[in-house]
Design an enzyme around this catalytic site. Structure first.
Site, mmCIF file in Angstrom:
data_model
loop_
_atom_site.group_PDB
_atom_site.id
_atom_site.type_symbol
_atom_site.label_atom_id
_atom_site.label_comp_id
_atom_site.label_asym_id
_atom_site.label_seq_id
_atom_site.Cartn_x
_atom_site.Cartn_y
_atom_site.Cartn_z
ATOM 1 N N GLY A 1 -43.016 -0.164 -48.255
ATOM 2 C CA GLY A 1 -44.229 0.407 -48.818
ATOM 3 C C GLY A 1 -44.497 1.840 -48.393
ATOM 4 O O GLY A 1 -43.987 2.326 -47.379
ATOM 5 N N HIS B 1 -44.937 -1.659 -52.738
ATOM 6 C CA HIS B 1 -46.271 -1.144 -53.046
ATOM 7 C C HIS B 1 -46.474 0.289 -52.567
ATOM 8 O O HIS B 1 -45.968 0.702 -51.530
ATOM 9 C CB HIS B 1 -47.341 -2.043 -52.407
ATOM 10 C CG HIS B 1 -47.189 -2.157 -50.914
ATOM 11 N ND1 HIS B 1 -47.814 -1.291 -50.040
ATOM 12 C CD2 HIS B 1 -46.480 -3.010 -50.156
ATOM 13 C CE1 HIS B 1 -47.507 -1.623 -48.795
ATOM 14 N NE2 HIS B 1 -46.697 -2.659 -48.834
ATOM 15 N N ASP B 2 -47.199 1.047 -53.372
ATOM 16 C CA ASP B 2 -47.665 2.389 -53.010
ATOM 17 C C ASP B 2 -46.542 3.398 -52.851
ATOM 18 O O ASP B 2 -46.735 4.459 -52.235
ATOM 19 C CB ASP B 2 -48.518 2.353 -51.729
ATOM 20 C CG ASP B 2 -49.721 1.436 -51.860
ATOM 21 O OD1 ASP B 2 -50.626 1.759 -52.652
ATOM 22 O OD2 ASP B 2 -49.751 0.380 -51.194
#
Length: 267
Positions: free
Chosen positions: A136, A118-119
């Protein structure tokens, strides 16, 4: 071009000339650009935005929810640029409330079993070899090559044109233009082969080498090395990119390589 044994949600937006093989699953709120190929047993989940002429191979999962306890179901995305190849069993998770997106640029090759969490923000023309793992909140510049089995810790940044050798554990930021290897990860030279392939002149490569000799070879601390670089190296885009990268580093940059003594070798 869409096999009858494929499931495509009626709200998904599939452009012209997209080929989707049998047993792929395309969820709602998905967009796939012209000329892309989705192989069998691919799962593309909510929030995926896939560009033109991409190829996604069997077993890949794009835009699954983050493996992050702070994710509370907010609407986030995965954005993949044009001309990307995503090989077998790659997993790419969508963002959290932090950046709200996981993004991959154009012309990237993500090899089998790699994971992008994520991200993460990945630049253009990157190559991630098999089993590359990004935690992440990682930011990776353009033309970065990560060899097989590289694992990158959360919040790390890797600068443009960097090369990280196979099996490396990346815990600190990796400046632009360098080769990184060994354990702990260390500077082992400038990525001169990659730079020459991309049209950098010998003079420009030598200028970059001079910068990293000051930073890593002469034994200065980072602050003093940066002052010397600013004083001795003429202004250029590459010099300023390197200095800006170091100033903006939150985790600190990786170390320079130093040989262990014999006692350490025997330990």
């Amino acid at each position: 071009m869409i096999h009858p044994l494929t499931y495509v949600h009626p709200e998904a937006k599939i452009a012209d000339n997209v080929q989707i093989d049998a047993f792929a699953v395309i969820h709602k709120d998905v967009e796939i650009g012209e000329g892309s190929y989705i192989a069998s047993h691919v799962t593309i989940m909510e929030g995926a935005r896939i560009g033109k002429n991409c190829r996604i191979f069997p077993g890949a999962v794009v835009a699954a929810i983050p493996q992050d306890l702070k994710y509370k179901g907010e609407h986030t995305k995965v954005i993949i640029g044009d001309n990307c190849t995503i090989r077998e069993c790659v997993t790419i998770n969508r963002g959290t409330s932090d950046k709200e997106v996981t993004k991959i640029g154009n012309n990237c090759l993500i090899m089998a079993y790699s994971h992008i969490a994520h991200d993460c923000i990945v630049g253009n023309n990157c190559i991630f070899s098999n089993d590359t793992t990004l935690a992440g909140h990682i930011v990776i510049g353009d033309y970065v090559t990560l060899a097989g089995l590289v694992a990158v810790q959360q919040f790390v940044r890797i600068g443009s044109h960097a090369y990280v050798t196979g099996g490396s554990l990346v815990r600190k930021d990796v400046p632009p233009y360098v080769k990184a290897a060994r354990e702990p990860l260390s500077y082992v030279g400038v990525n001169s082969v990659g730079l020459k392939r991309r049209g950098y002149s010998i003079e420009k490569v030598n200028e970059i080498l001079d910068i990293f000799r000051i930073l890593y070879v002469r034994g200065y601390n980072v602050a003093k090395a940066m002052r010397i670089i600013e004083a001795e190296i003429p202004v250029s885009d590459e010099r300023d990119e390197i200095l800006s990268f170091i100033r903006e580093s939150g985790r600190g940059i990786m170390r320079g390589y130093t040989r262990r003594n014999n006692n350490d070798d025997l330990a």
